[in-house]
Enzyme design. Structure first.
Site, mmCIF file in Angstrom:
data_model
loop_
_atom_site.group_PDB
_atom_site.id
_atom_site.type_symbol
_atom_site.label_atom_id
_atom_site.label_comp_id
_atom_site.label_asym_id
_atom_site.label_seq_id
_atom_site.Cartn_x
_atom_site.Cartn_y
_atom_site.Cartn_z
ATOM 1 N N GLU A 85 0.882 -1.176 0.000
ATOM 2 C CA GLU A 85 0.000 0.000 0.000
ATOM 3 C C GLU A 85 0.912 1.217 0.000
ATOM 4 O OE1 GLU A 85 -2.976 -0.415 -0.565
ATOM 5 O OE2 GLU A 85 -3.327 -2.478 0.060
ATOM 6 N N CYS A 129 -2.150 9.111 3.249
ATOM 7 C CA CYS A 129 -1.824 8.684 1.875
ATOM 8 C C CYS A 129 -2.935 9.065 0.925
ATOM 9 C CB CYS A 129 -1.587 7.185 1.844
ATOM 10 S SG CYS A 129 -2.958 6.251 2.527
HETATM 11 P P1 NAD Z 1 8.686 4.749 4.186
HETATM 12 O O1 NAD Z 1 8.521 4.037 2.886
HETATM 13 O O2 NAD Z 1 9.844 5.640 4.346
HETATM 14 O O3 NAD Z 1 8.754 3.703 5.395
HETATM 15 C C1 NAD Z 1 7.734 2.749 5.623
HETATM 16 C C2 NAD Z 1 8.302 1.597 6.434
HETATM 17 O O4 NAD Z 1 9.227 0.880 5.625
HETATM 18 C C3 NAD Z 1 9.069 2.001 7.679
HETATM 19 O O5 NAD Z 1 8.793 1.080 8.714
HETATM 20 C C4 NAD Z 1 10.519 1.897 7.233
HETATM 21 O O6 NAD Z 1 11.410 1.673 8.297
HETATM 22 C C5 NAD Z 1 10.447 0.685 6.335
HETATM 23 N N1 NAD Z 1 11.514 0.544 5.333
HETATM 24 C C6 NAD Z 1 12.336 1.487 4.834
HETATM 25 N N2 NAD Z 1 13.157 0.947 3.910
HETATM 26 C C7 NAD Z 1 12.844 -0.371 3.813
HETATM 27 C C8 NAD Z 1 13.325 -1.460 3.021
HETATM 28 N N3 NAD Z 1 14.297 -1.309 2.117
HETATM 29 N N4 NAD Z 1 12.762 -2.668 3.191
HETATM 30 C C9 NAD Z 1 11.752 -2.846 4.079
HETATM 31 N N5 NAD Z 1 11.259 -1.850 4.860
HETATM 32 C C10 NAD Z 1 11.789 -0.618 4.720
HETATM 33 O O7 NAD Z 1 7.307 5.535 4.406
HETATM 34 P P2 NAD Z 1 6.948 6.578 5.555
HETATM 35 O O8 NAD Z 1 7.691 7.854 5.298
HETATM 36 O O9 NAD Z 1 7.042 5.928 6.887
HETATM 37 O O10 NAD Z 1 5.384 6.797 5.253
HETATM 38 C C11 NAD Z 1 4.908 7.690 4.322
HETATM 39 C C12 NAD Z 1 4.509 6.992 3.033
HETATM 40 O O11 NAD Z 1 3.561 5.958 3.315
HETATM 41 C C13 NAD Z 1 3.809 7.933 2.075
HETATM 42 O O12 NAD Z 1 4.306 7.742 0.773
HETATM 43 C C14 NAD Z 1 2.353 7.514 2.161
HETATM 44 O O13 NAD Z 1 1.599 7.823 1.017
HETATM 45 C C15 NAD Z 1 2.481 6.042 2.390
HETATM 46 N N6 NAD Z 1 1.257 5.483 2.971
HETATM 47 C C16 NAD Z 1 0.433 4.721 2.180
HETATM 48 C C17 NAD Z 1 -0.767 4.223 2.684
HETATM 49 C C18 NAD Z 1 -1.681 3.390 1.827
HETATM 50 O O14 NAD Z 1 -2.556 2.718 2.379
HETATM 51 N N7 NAD Z 1 -1.549 3.398 0.505
HETATM 52 C C19 NAD Z 1 -1.113 4.486 4.016
HETATM 53 C C20 NAD Z 1 -0.261 5.260 4.795
HETATM 54 C C21 NAD Z 1 0.927 5.746 4.265
#
Ligand code: NAD
Length: 483
Positions: free
Chosen positions: A249, A283
């Protein structure tokens, strides 16, 4: 809860563990306040968590279904009973206002209740066979060990959504929350311990994204991930190596269309809510406002007044309507995004600047850009902040083209009093979720949630589509010999 420092550890195989590297989180409303003290796990501990979840799997998948439903319901009850405490922690660590934090904690409880009921839903189909004396049964089985990786913007609802779904279908889980906001995940782990979930069924690891995520994805049968689109690509690449089932997501660049025939009071309220409330950190937040020319100037003027009217402040102050940006990284990115818009020639008609409040925090005013064009960077890239840009269009057809003109396709919406226009938009929007006369943000837990690639990948989260991700189907042909 206010003022106390949460001492949060990792929960592995039924026990609490201190990892090697300690770190603190600070309140984005008040940078002088330490909210939590945590420690990060290393690869060996992540391995242990995955091994514990693997060991616990046979017991949990055959766990009495009424008892499993009861455990999930009880976890939901506790989340709701502790909603004020969890909401306050969430406000202090992530910066949502207290009512928003409490609302999110209650939503987490509702997710557990929903999935408690899902445990007892029929999970199979029976078919007549083309061969005499046979029949065919299609059943669903747990997918296995689930790696759940969550972002910082919904620190209790998203972990709850994923964990409850995984557990309901008989899977065991290792959760890795965002290191910006691990506190609510720690409280969730304590609640799951309190309800008596068997050892190893749920594990919590706090760690760096890639280092932790890679081990989890390698060892899990499925990964459910919510976060940014670029991180999602990395998760998918990693999952491909082991063919780990993936549900992603990801980000949005959500458009809301206002047509000349819209109820403007409703349209303004709807657009403002989706763009700026919760500091734009959803998001599904509206980032592009596409307006037909007959009402364009009026919409810009009224939205500018609306943006300037919000009370921005400390998340726990009773009169605050919009809290701070959640962390320093996002704060810097938001301000840089505004600079980009100005450089590109969009007109900043309201907000978009850092402001000071009674405490030191990441405060900024909601931004409204007018006279932006479809081609601008600010209309293609997710800001994930309280930044809205307006694009003027001639008619519904052009509005649909512009709305569909970005790669991201998560949520979209339209304000109109024409059923014909609403239905045309609903059909032609490529977003995974379409809203008519209601904000692009604000989702319900009993229906599928998600966007088309690259805003999402794999089976949708929540509602009936949860079964698709959290289970594998098995088709059995039975020769029973009775014609
Ligand atoms: P992010 O992608 O930076 O991090 C998300 C998670 O992934 C964190 O726990 C992070 O530690 C982990 N992570 C980072 N690198 C990784 C890797 N290589 N492998 C596995 N895990 C890894 O996102 P964020 O800044 O925490 O959140 C914001 C983003 O989330 C925005 O783009 C937003 O649109 C999206 N979001 C989407 C939804 C949806 O349902 N579509 C809902 C909420 C947030």
């Amino acid at each position: 809860m206010t003022g106390t420092i949460l001492q949060g550890q990792n929960f592995i195989d039924g026990g609490w563990r201190t990892g090697a590297v300690g770190f603190e989180t600070r309140n984005p409303s008040d940078l002088d306040e330490v909210v939590g003290a945590y420690s990060k796990v290393g690869a060996a501990e992540v391995d242990e968590a995955m091994a514990a979840a693997t060991r616990a799997l046979p017991g949990w998948r055959s766990f009495n279904m009424q008892a499993r439903a009861d455990l999930l319901r009880k976890a939901g009850d506790l989340l709701m009973a502790r909603a004020i405490e969890i909401g306050a922690l969430l406000s202090r660590e992530e910066g949502k206002t207290l009512p928003e934090g409490i609302g999110e904690a209650n939503r987490a409880g509702q997710c557990f209740h929903y999935f408690a009921a899902e445990v007892v839903r029929a999970q199979g189909e029976w078919y007549n066979s083309m061969r005499d004396g046979h029949n065919v049964i299609v059943t669903r089985e747990p997918v296995g060990v689930v790696a759940a990786i969550t972002p910082w913007n919904f620190p209790i609802a998203l972990p709850a959504w994923k964990v409850a779904g995984a557990l309901a279908f008989g899977n065991t889980v290792v959760l890795k929350p965002s290191s910006f906001v691990p506190g609510c995940a720690v409280l969730l782990a304590r609640i799951l311990e309190d309800v008596g979930l068997p050892q190893g069924v749920f594990n919590l690891v706090i760690g760096d994204g890639r280092a932790t995520g890679d081990v989890m994805i390698d060892r899990a049968q499925a990964v459910t991930f919510t976060g940014g689109t670029e991180t999602g690509r990395a998760v998918l690449r990693k999952a491909a190596e082991t063919m780990t089932k993936a549900q992603l997501e990801l980000g949005g660049k959500n458009a809301f269309v206002i047509l000349d025939d819209a109820d403007l009071d409703l349209a303004i309220e709807t657009a403002a809510n989706a763009a700026w409330v919760q500091t734009g950190q959803r998001c599904t937040a509206t980032e592009r406002l596409i307006v037909t020319r007959g009402v364009h100037d009026q919409v810009v003027e009224r939205l500018a007044a609306k943006a300037q009217g919000y009370r921005i402040g400390h998340a726990l102050d009773a009169d605050t309507q919009i809290g701070p940006v959640a962390n320093e990284k996002q704060f810097a990115e938001n301000l840089a995004f505004v600079e980009t818009g100005l450089r590109e020639g969009a007109e900043l008609v309201a907000g978009g600047v850092a402001v000071e409040r009674r405490t030191r925090g990441y405060y900024m005013t909601p931004a409204l850009f007018a006279r932006s064009t479809e081609a601008m960077h600010i209309n293609h890239h997710e800001s994930f902040g309280p930044i809205l840009s307006v694009i003027a269009v001639d008619d519904l057809d052009q509005a649909i083209d512009v709305a569909n003109g970005t790669e991201l396709a998560l949520s979209s919406g339209i304000a109109t009093t024409s059923l014909h226009s609403a239905e045309k938009f609903r059909r032609e929007s490529k977003a995974g979720m379409v809203m008519v006369n209601t904000p692009t943000a604000g989702l319900e837990y009993h229906v599928p949630l998600g966007g088309r690639s690259p805003s999402g990948f794999g089976p949708r989260e929540s509602g009936a589509s949860s079964a698709e991700f959290f289970t594998e189907s098995k088709t059995s042909y039975i020769n029973h010999g009775v014609n």
